[in-house]
Scaffold this motif. Structure first.
Motif, PDB file in Angstrom:
ATOM      1  N   ALA A  41      -4.821  -7.150   0.256  1.00  0.00           N
ATOM      2  CA  ALA A  41      -5.444  -8.255   0.992  1.00  0.00           C
ATOM      3  C   ALA A  41      -6.478  -7.781   2.000  1.00  0.00           C
ATOM      4  O   ALA A  41      -7.300  -8.574   2.456  1.00  0.00           O
ATOM      5  CB  ALA A  41      -4.372  -9.084   1.703  1.00  0.00           C
ATOM      6  N   GLY A  42      -6.436  -6.542   2.356  1.00  0.00           N
ATOM      7  CA  GLY A  42      -7.386  -6.012   3.325  1.00  0.00           C
ATOM      8  C   GLY A  42      -7.064  -4.563   3.618  1.00  0.00           C
ATOM      9  O   GLY A  42      -5.921  -4.117   3.429  1.00  0.00           O
ATOM     10  N   ALA A  43      -8.047  -3.828   4.086  1.00  0.00           N
ATOM     11  CA  ALA A  43      -7.864  -2.400   4.334  1.00  0.00           C
ATOM     12  C   ALA A  43      -6.937  -2.179   5.524  1.00  0.00           C
ATOM     13  O   ALA A  43      -7.219  -2.625   6.634  1.00  0.00           O
ATOM     14  CB  ALA A  43      -9.212  -1.738   4.592  1.00  0.00           C
ATOM     15  N   SER A  44      -5.835  -1.487   5.285  1.00  0.00           N
ATOM     16  CA  SER A  44      -4.935  -1.131   6.370  1.00  0.00           C
ATOM     17  C   SER A  44      -5.576  -0.075   7.258  1.00  0.00           C
ATOM     18  O   SER A  44      -6.342   0.776   6.789  1.00  0.00           O
ATOM     19  CB  SER A  44      -3.617  -0.588   5.800  1.00  0.00           C
ATOM     20  OG  SER A  44      -2.930  -1.573   5.064  1.00  0.00           O
ATOM     21  N   ASP A  45      -5.269  -0.139   8.528  1.00  0.00           N
ATOM     22  CA  ASP A  45      -5.717   0.883   9.480  1.00  0.00           C
ATOM     23  C   ASP A  45      -4.687   2.009   9.439  1.00  0.00           C
ATOM     24  O   ASP A  45      -3.708   2.008  10.181  1.00  0.00           O
ATOM     25  CB  ASP A  45      -5.821   0.264  10.877  1.00  0.00           C
ATOM     26  CG  ASP A  45      -6.365   1.243  11.913  1.00  0.00           C
ATOM     27  OD1 ASP A  45      -6.736   2.373  11.537  1.00  0.00           O
ATOM     28  OD2 ASP A  45      -6.401   0.875  13.105  1.00  0.00           O
ATOM     29  N   GLN A  67       0.839  -1.199   0.000  1.00  0.00           N
ATOM     30  CA  GLN A  67       0.000   0.000   0.000  1.00  0.00           C
ATOM     31  C   GLN A  67       0.876   1.252   0.000  1.00  0.00           C
ATOM     32  O   GLN A  67       1.928   1.293   0.644  1.00  0.00           O
ATOM     33  CB  GLN A  67      -1.006  -0.027   1.149  1.00  0.00           C
ATOM     34  CG  GLN A  67      -0.435  -0.043   2.552  1.00  0.00           C
ATOM     35  CD  GLN A  67      -0.230   1.345   3.141  1.00  0.00           C
ATOM     36  OE1 GLN A  67      -0.434   2.354   2.480  1.00  0.00           O
ATOM     37  NE2 GLN A  67       0.193   1.385   4.389  1.00  0.00           N
ATOM     38  N   THR A  68       0.426   2.251  -0.732  1.00  0.00           N
ATOM     39  CA  THR A  68       1.204   3.485  -0.891  1.00  0.00           C
ATOM     40  C   THR A  68       0.436   4.685  -0.334  1.00  0.00           C
ATOM     41  O   THR A  68       0.491   5.783  -0.880  1.00  0.00           O
ATOM     42  CB  THR A  68       1.533   3.725  -2.374  1.00  0.00           C
ATOM     43  OG1 THR A  68       0.312   3.760  -3.128  1.00  0.00           O
ATOM     44  CG2 THR A  68       2.422   2.619  -2.916  1.00  0.00           C
ATOM     45  N   ALA A  69      -0.289   4.444   0.768  1.00  0.00           N
ATOM     46  CA  ALA A  69      -1.121   5.497   1.354  1.00  0.00           C
ATOM     47  C   ALA A  69      -0.619   5.972   2.712  1.00  0.00           C
ATOM     48  O   ALA A  69      -1.292   6.754   3.378  1.00  0.00           O
ATOM     49  CB  ALA A  69      -2.561   5.009   1.485  1.00  0.00           C
ATOM     50  N   GLY A  70       0.551   5.477   3.157  1.00  0.00           N
ATOM     51  CA  GLY A  70       1.128   6.007   4.387  1.00  0.00           C
ATOM     52  C   GLY A  70       1.207   5.015   5.531  1.00  0.00           C
ATOM     53  O   GLY A  70       0.888   3.832   5.391  1.00  0.00           O
ATOM     54  N   LEU A  71       1.645   5.504   6.666  1.00  0.00           N
ATOM     55  CA  LEU A  71       1.847   4.676   7.855  1.00  0.00           C
ATOM     56  C   LEU A  71       0.553   3.983   8.284  1.00  0.00           C
ATOM     57  O   LEU A  71      -0.532   4.546   8.183  1.00  0.00           O
ATOM     58  CB  LEU A  71       2.367   5.517   9.008  1.00  0.00           C
ATOM     59  CG  LEU A  71       3.802   6.051   8.897  1.00  0.00           C
ATOM     60  CD1 LEU A  71       4.073   7.034  10.021  1.00  0.00           C
ATOM     61  CD2 LEU A  71       4.818   4.913   8.912  1.00  0.00           C
ATOM     62  N   GLY A 104      -7.862   3.237   4.326  1.00  0.00           N
ATOM     63  CA  GLY A 104      -7.220   2.047   3.765  1.00  0.00           C
ATOM     64  C   GLY A 104      -8.080   1.376   2.717  1.00  0.00           C
ATOM     65  O   GLY A 104      -7.589   0.945   1.664  1.00  0.00           O
ATOM     66  N   GLN A 105      -9.390   1.305   2.973  1.00  0.00           N
ATOM     67  CA  GLN A 105     -10.304   0.713   2.004  1.00  0.00           C
ATOM     68  C   GLN A 105     -10.415   1.585   0.757  1.00  0.00           C
ATOM     69  O   GLN A 105     -10.512   1.067  -0.369  1.00  0.00           O
ATOM     70  CB  GLN A 105     -11.677   0.513   2.625  1.00  0.00           C
ATOM     71  CG  GLN A 105     -12.646  -0.272   1.741  1.00  0.00           C
ATOM     72  CD  GLN A 105     -12.147  -1.681   1.453  1.00  0.00           C
ATOM     73  OE1 GLN A 105     -11.816  -2.432   2.367  1.00  0.00           O
ATOM     74  NE2 GLN A 105     -12.055  -2.031   0.177  1.00  0.00           N
ATOM     75  N   ALA A 106     -10.399   2.883   0.952  1.00  0.00           N
ATOM     76  CA  ALA A 106     -10.472   3.783  -0.196  1.00  0.00           C
ATOM     77  C   ALA A 106      -9.267   3.588  -1.110  1.00  0.00           C
ATOM     78  O   ALA A 106      -9.395   3.630  -2.342  1.00  0.00           O
ATOM     79  CB  ALA A 106     -10.556   5.233   0.278  1.00  0.00           C
ATOM     80  N   TRP A 107      -8.098   3.365  -0.522  1.00  0.00           N
ATOM     81  CA  TRP A 107      -6.902   3.112  -1.343  1.00  0.00           C
ATOM     82  C   TRP A 107      -7.071   1.815  -2.135  1.00  0.00           C
ATOM     83  O   TRP A 107      -6.786   1.780  -3.333  1.00  0.00           O
ATOM     84  CB  TRP A 107      -5.657   3.026  -0.460  1.00  0.00           C
ATOM     85  CG  TRP A 107      -4.431   2.739  -1.267  1.00  0.00           C
ATOM     86  CD1 TRP A 107      -3.634   3.660  -1.899  1.00  0.00           C
ATOM     87  CD2 TRP A 107      -3.889   1.454  -1.586  1.00  0.00           C
ATOM     88  NE1 TRP A 107      -2.629   3.025  -2.589  1.00  0.00           N
ATOM     89  CE2 TRP A 107      -2.756   1.673  -2.414  1.00  0.00           C
ATOM     90  CE3 TRP A 107      -4.235   0.145  -1.251  1.00  0.00           C
ATOM     91  CZ2 TRP A 107      -1.980   0.615  -2.906  1.00  0.00           C
ATOM     92  CZ3 TRP A 107      -3.465  -0.908  -1.749  1.00  0.00           C
ATOM     93  CH2 TRP A 107      -2.354  -0.668  -2.554  1.00  0.00           C
TER      94      TRP A 107
END
Length: 552
Positions: A471-475, A405-409, A484-487
């Protein structure tokens, strides 16, 4: 009995010291530069057997050499040749169903999507009967057989995607039989095509639906009529002349032409008593030109030799290939260069190699594999496991990076394949030192455990761990699970296997660095220790590993 709270356990884990020799610290600037290079137009989308492959191989070998690694391929080289069959369908002369009310022409990429892995000049199917086989599962251990002895020779088999219990309602007898929403290998399209071939079918079509497949129709058609396979002897060739997918609406219309209600048959297929249903009066005919060629593609293999037990190997892997050139997108981009899938994984692989090489020599050998043809069916890693440089029984573990994922920490890390092996316990321990927790994959129905190169090793009994951002939305630290889901929605809905999977200034690599450091640390610990990860009770791969004698 002393009970430890989850918070106290997390604190205990977080304070567990990681040896300095195992601490990986990836550099985001180096990662960005690697991704931007591999995803640039000069690499032409990194398709196997193209000029883009030649440039990719040269680049990767030069990078590994510059890091001070040694070649790990056959005969002391950097490369392992992987002979591939590459096919491409031409414009069909004939492509139609014939039903009780006459001909029903179908259009490639609109009503169905087919390809072939036979090296023939044309894919021909003439007036073949069509039969619906439900989910097409033969699973004696689950007392399940969708075929009931029905002969498929010379026929076109139509399957439902995923497992028999994927859509089961609470209270249905099938509920939970195949893991519920978690896909088993029986749910994968690869299994269904293999099963059709084992039974002599001449065609195999899977009814597409986005929830069951885990991706939209745009992903299904993204290969543009191309396919790949390992070069096989004539006796090992599939009987299936054309394999692929039926678009959902087209499938409903086809079944209706035979007087059948597909929606009702979906429910019937969830029963163990289901029997194949012929589409009475429906025949399939195809005459499609095929260009077939043998392409010699290559895996890139590098190593850091072990100082004490060099015959025992920890392996890191990522795939270098993407989809090459395609039709221009809205911005005029033709190269489907896979900046995230999986140039980012390759960048992580190189960073782990750099970090381990900068420290003391590991006690076990560490191999870094850049696989070819992952996008064509995990073929590079499959070929390696059939022709290993290091025996599978001496391969301690395979650790794979494929889409980050490339959306941050993030406050968590997503585990693919919960309950499979003890590497997930290592993941939890090391993640806690990063202040993170483990979250089981949120979309187990996508069957991601069976969709990346680590699976080639799992089938051989080698314990595996996969990090995959979809694999799943990161928190996420900024925006939580919703962000995370939006990414995921944006990436899989728009850019997965498309030209827009490109590096952009909006990328935030902090979360990817977390995951690279996590996987690298787990592998480095294994390389400097004596532990052998094991499969957990209930895993279908446990018996394979035990038979290999690994760790003895």
């Amino acid at each position: 009995m002393i009970r430890t709270s989850a918070r106290a356990l997390a604190l205990l884990l977080a304070t567990t010291a990681i040896p300095a020799s195992a601490q990986i610290a990836a550099d985001p600037a180096r990662i960005e530069q690697t991704v931007r290079t591999l995803a640039s137009d000069s690499f032409e989308g990194r398709a196997p057997g193209t000029r883009g492959e030649d440039r990719t191989l040269g680049y990767l070998v030069a990078r590994f050499e510059a890091l001070g690694l040694q070649p790990a391929g056959p005969d002391g080289g950097w490369l392992q040749k992987v002979p591939l069959l590459h096919t491409r369908l031409g414009t069909p002369a004939t492509l139609r169903f014939d039903g009780p009310r006459g001909a029903m022409p179908v259009e490639q990429a609109k009503d169905l999507y087919v390809s072939t892995i036979r090296p023939d000049a044309a894919a021909r199917i003439t007036n073949a009967p069509v039969v619906f086989v439900g989910y097409g599962v033969t699973a004696p251990e689950r007392q399940w057989d969708d075929f009931k002895g029905v002969d498929l020779k010379g026929k076109v088999a139509v399957f439902l995607v995923n497992d028999p219990d994927f859509s089961a309602e609470k209270g249905e007898p099938v509920a939970g039989t195949f893991g519920g929403r978690t896909m088993t290998y029986y749910g994968r399209w690869t299994y269904k095509f293999e099963e059709a071939a084992r039974r002599g079918a001449v065609g195999a079509l899977i009814v597409h639906d986005t929830p069951g497949a885990g991706y939209g129709w745009n992903v299904v058609i993204s290969s543009g009529g191309e396919n790949y396979d390992i070069v096989r002897k004539s006796d090992d060739l599939t009987s299936v002349a054309l394999q692929g997918w039926l678009e959902g609406g087209a499938a409903t219309r086809l079944f209706a032409a035979a007087g059948l209600d597909l929606a009702k048959l979906r429910i019937e297929a969830r029963k163990a008593s289901f029997r194949p249903v012929p589409l009475e009066g429906v025949r399939f005919t195809a005459d499609v030109p095929v260009s077939a060629e043998q392409v010699d593609s290559y895996n890139v293999l590098a190593k850091i030799p072990g100082s004490e037990r060099p015959d025992e190997t920890v392996m890191f892997g990522a795939h270098w290939d993407a989809y090459g050139a395609g039709k221009p997108d809205a911005k005029g981009r033709i190269y489907r260069a896979g900046a995230n899938d999986d140039a980012l994984g390759i960048a992580g692989l190189l960073e782990i190699a750099r970090s381990i090489k900068a420290g003391p020599a590991p006690k076990r050998s560490v191999v870094f594999a850049a696989w070819t043809a992952e996008e064509r069916g995990l073929l590079g890693s499959l070929y390696y496991t059939q022709h290993p440089v290091v025996p599978m029984a001496k391969t301690v573990a395979n650790l794979t990076l494929d889409i980050l994922q490339t959306a941050g920490l993030a406050s968590d890390v997503v585990l693919v394949g919960k309950g499979q092996n003890t590497l997930e316990d290592d993941m939890a321990r090391v993640a806690a030192t990063q202040g993170r927790r483990v979250t089981p994959e949120g979309l187990p129905e996508r069957g991601l455990f069976y969709r990346a190169d680590h699976f080639s090793f799992a089938k051989q009994g080698v314990p595996t761990l996969l990090l995959m951002g979809i694999a799943g939305a990161s928190d996420l630290k900024q925006g939580g699970v919703a962000a995370g889901q939006a990414w995921i929605d944006a990436y899989t809905g728009q850019c997965y296997h498309q030209a827009c999977d490109a590096w952009g200034p909006d990328w935030n690599l902090a979360g990817a660095v977390q995951d690279i450091d996590l996987l690298g640390t787990i592998g480095a610990e294994l390389a400097n220790g004596t532990a052998w990860p094991t499969w957990k009770a209930g895993s279908e791969f446990k018996a394979v590993r035990e038979r290999s004698g690994a760790g003895n």
